[in-house]
Design an enzyme around this catalytic site. Structure first.
Site, PDB file in Angstrom:
ATOM      1  N   CYS A 113      32.397  74.779  21.470  1.00 46.71           N
ATOM      2  CA  CYS A 113      33.564  73.958  21.787  1.00 46.71           C
ATOM      3  C   CYS A 113      34.799  74.841  21.976  1.00 46.71           C
ATOM      4  CB  CYS A 113      33.764  72.871  20.731  1.00 46.71           C
ATOM      5  SG  CYS A 113      34.769  71.478  21.326  1.00 46.71           S
ATOM      6  N   HIS A 219      28.144  70.459  20.658  1.00 50.24           N
ATOM      7  CA  HIS A 219      28.081  70.825  19.245  1.00 50.24           C
ATOM      8  C   HIS A 219      26.632  70.856  18.754  1.00 50.24           C
ATOM      9  CE1 HIS A 219      32.361  70.822  17.969  1.00 50.24           C
ATOM     10  NE2 HIS A 219      32.502  70.097  19.071  1.00 50.24           N
ATOM     11  N   GLU A 221      25.497  72.450  16.300  1.00 54.50           N
ATOM     12  CA  GLU A 221      25.421  72.547  14.835  1.00 54.50           C
ATOM     13  C   GLU A 221      25.241  71.174  14.184  1.00 54.50           C
ATOM     14  OE1 GLU A 221      29.677  71.339  15.374  1.00 54.50           O
ATOM     15  OE2 GLU A 221      28.214  72.506  16.506  1.00 54.50           O
TER      16      GLU A 221
END
Length: 252
Positions: A113, A219, A221
């Protein structure tokens, strides 16, 4: 037993009441520990105290995280930001040179990001400060539950021959999307890895890099252990960090 690779996670500067703090969302540290099998260490953005080379010498990889803030546009010769745009000048001054020097040193790096946008600006690219009205939803309303904010919302196309393609993420994949800015002009020496249906660049790698050097706009993660395509990114990143750790040990 081989030691865990030390993976530095670049923090963001923030304020809680009158106090200046360094913040890192838990999900980044957990992804480093669980999916990359590394030791997460938070790197505070003290550009006046920490030199990039000193950080690079002490870690086996770097993760540049997302953040609510945007890069100050003077770093890419952009016009002034709209009023009330959140910035983080301290992070800009550490992260941008750290990106370049880490890649030059062959350190494994992953940008997510804001970290992806830092990658582009570090290599002389530019940003769109407001997303165009293209019909693809990229930024969710801020009042949505976090599970909905990070749910998969749009498809992107992985381009052949790049890092993501070699990870097995060929063709079209669906990703989450939590960003208000986007890549405009791609930085020098960067390869476009994936594009959204509306044409926005969603992933970049460094052409000819000595090690893993990838940035993604989404994202991965988020709930990484339950999303195989997200997990693939962190596993290969972690493998590259382990290789770097072994090289460091061999030099001692």
């Amino acid at each position: 037993m081989a030691r865990l690779p030390v993976i530095g996670i670049v923090a963001s500067s923030w304020k809680i009441g009158p106090h200046a703090v360094q913040i890192m969302d838990d999900k980044y540290g957990r992804a480093v520990a669980l999916a990359a099998n590394g030791l997460p260490v938070v790197i505070p953005v003290f550009a006046e105290l920490l030199m990039p080379r000193d950080i690079i010498e002490r870690v086996d990889g770097l993760l540049f995280t997302g953040s609510p803030s945007n890069i100050e546009p003077h770093h890419y010769q952009g016009p002034p930001s709209p009023p009330d745009t959140p910035h983080d000048a301290a992070r800009d001054h550490l992260a941008l040179p750290l990106w370049r020097e880490a890649v030059d040193a062959g350190l494994p790096v992953l940008g997510i990001c804001r970290g992806f946008q830092e990658m582009n600006v570090a290599f002389a690219g530019t940003l769109e400060q407001r997303l165009p009205e293209t019909g693809t939803e990229h930024q969710p309303p801020s009042n949505e539950p976090v599970e909905d904010q990070y749910a998969r919302t749009h498809n992107l196309t992985v381009l052949p021959g790049g890092v993501l393609y070699r990870l097995g993420l060929a063709g079209r994949i669906e990703v989450n999307s939590v960003h208000g800015q986007a890549i405009a002009e791609v930085g020098k020496g960067l390869r476009v890895e994936a594009v959204a249906e509306d044409g926005l660049v969603e992933a970049l790698s460094v052409d000819g890099s000595q090690s893993f050097a990838l940035g993604v706009q989404w994202h991965p993660e988020w709930q990484v252990m339950f999303n195989p395509d997200y997990l693939a990114i962190f596993k290969v990143f972690g493998d590259a960090c382990r290789q770097r750790a072994q090289q460091r040990c061999a030099r001692r």
